[in-house]
Design a protein around this motif. Structure first.
Motif, PDB file in Angstrom:
ATOM      1  N   SER A  84     -12.777  34.107  -0.644  1.00 15.39           N
ATOM      2  CA  SER A  84     -12.388  34.758  -1.895  1.00 15.39           C
ATOM      3  C   SER A  84     -11.095  34.215  -2.494  1.00 15.39           C
ATOM      4  O   SER A  84     -10.722  34.597  -3.594  1.00 15.39           O
ATOM      5  CB  SER A  84     -12.252  36.268  -1.685  1.00 15.39           C
ATOM      6  OG  SER A  84     -11.279  36.539  -0.697  1.00 15.39           O
ATOM      7  N   SER A  85     -10.432  33.295  -1.809  1.00 12.50           N
ATOM      8  CA  SER A  85      -9.134  32.813  -2.303  1.00 12.50           C
ATOM      9  C   SER A  85      -9.252  31.906  -3.518  1.00 12.50           C
ATOM     10  O   SER A  85      -8.283  31.702  -4.232  1.00 12.50           O
ATOM     11  CB  SER A  85      -8.374  32.088  -1.184  1.00 12.50           C
ATOM     12  OG  SER A  85      -9.075  30.910  -0.807  1.00 12.50           O
TER      13      SER A  85
ATOM     14  N   SER B  48     -10.485  33.597   4.786  1.00 14.94           N
ATOM     15  CA  SER B  48      -9.813  33.853   3.508  1.00 14.94           C
ATOM     16  C   SER B  48     -10.238  32.873   2.419  1.00 14.94           C
ATOM     17  O   SER B  48     -10.135  33.163   1.236  1.00 14.94           O
ATOM     18  CB  SER B  48      -8.294  33.821   3.677  1.00 14.94           C
ATOM     19  OG  SER B  48      -7.878  32.521   4.085  1.00 14.94           O
ATOM     20  N   TYR B  49     -10.754  31.718   2.832  1.00 20.01           N
ATOM     21  CA  TYR B  49     -11.201  30.709   1.863  1.00 20.01           C
ATOM     22  C   TYR B  49     -12.364  31.206   1.002  1.00 20.01           C
ATOM     23  O   TYR B  49     -12.619  30.692  -0.076  1.00 20.01           O
ATOM     24  CB  TYR B  49     -11.615  29.418   2.588  1.00 20.01           C
ATOM     25  CG  TYR B  49     -12.848  29.576   3.448  1.00 20.01           C
ATOM     26  CD1 TYR B  49     -14.117  29.363   2.922  1.00 20.01           C
ATOM     27  CD2 TYR B  49     -12.751  29.966   4.783  1.00 20.01           C
ATOM     28  CE1 TYR B  49     -15.254  29.518   3.705  1.00 20.01           C
ATOM     29  CE2 TYR B  49     -13.873  30.119   5.574  1.00 20.01           C
ATOM     30  CZ  TYR B  49     -15.129  29.896   5.024  1.00 20.01           C
ATOM     31  OH  TYR B  49     -16.244  30.051   5.785  1.00 20.01           O
TER      32      TYR B  49
END
Length: 192
Positions: free
Chosen positions: A8-9, A5-6
């Motif tokens: 696009s977060s 998730s990192y």
């Protein structure tokens, strides 16, 4: 499976900038002006920008310095050095105002607004301020104490094209040691 998730977060569309409008102000060496210290700069009373520019917009460009490479006996580069280089600002002025025309021709207009050009040198030194607004109405200011016109595009005299005073300002270190300053690019909420 690993947490990805990192990837696009950290994206934030609000930090994408589109310059909706800008104005360039030129100040000759002997013309007093206070260098901006923030994006909240205001021009001196009575000072006008150079006017309309073509739809191509202004271009801020890094011009790399000369590189020197020293190779060893086997061809490996053992020393690589570069000179500091120079930043430039290109403006395609299409409004026939005195400041941009004087910069283009490298000479001052006479009392009647006429130009008398002896050669193609351009030795007039300028301070400059490029004030812009992004799509959210946030100001961005790029400014420098010392610049000269280092390049000019041809001027086409034609019924199908507007007169364009396309100049490139080469920046030099000012008294503070910097070629230029930029304010307002990083939002106040995202400063490190």
């Amino acid at each position: 499976m690993a947490d990805t998730s990192y990837i696009s977060s950290g994206n934030n569309a609000d930090l994408v900038k589109l310059i909706k409008d800008y104005a360039l102000f030129l100040f000759k060496k002997d013309e007093p002006f206070t260098m901006p210290t923030s994006a909240d700069w205001q021009p001196p009373t009575g000072k006008e920008p150079v006017g309309y520019n073509s739809e191509d917009g202004a271009v801020l460009h890094p011009e790399p310095g000369d590189a020197t490479e020293i190779k060893a006996h086997n061809g490996d580069v053992v020393v690589s050095e570069s000179t500091p280089g120079q930043w430039t600002l290109q403006i395609p002025g299409i409004e026939s105002k005195k400041d941009i025309i004087e910069a283009y021709f490298g000479t001052e207009a006479d009392a009647d607004g006429n130009f008398h050009v002896k050669d193609a040198t351009s030795n007039i030194e300028y301070g400059f301020v490029l004030a812009a607004l992004d799509q959210h109405g946030n100001p961005i200011v790029v400014c420098g104490q010392k610049a000269k016109v280092t390049d000019r595009d041809d001027m086409t005299l034609s019924a199908s094209e507007v007169l364009t005073y396309n100049i490139t300002l080469g920046m030099f270190k000012g008294s503070d040691g910097y070629q230029f300053h930029a304010y307002g690019l990083v939002p106040k909420t995202d400063k490190a």
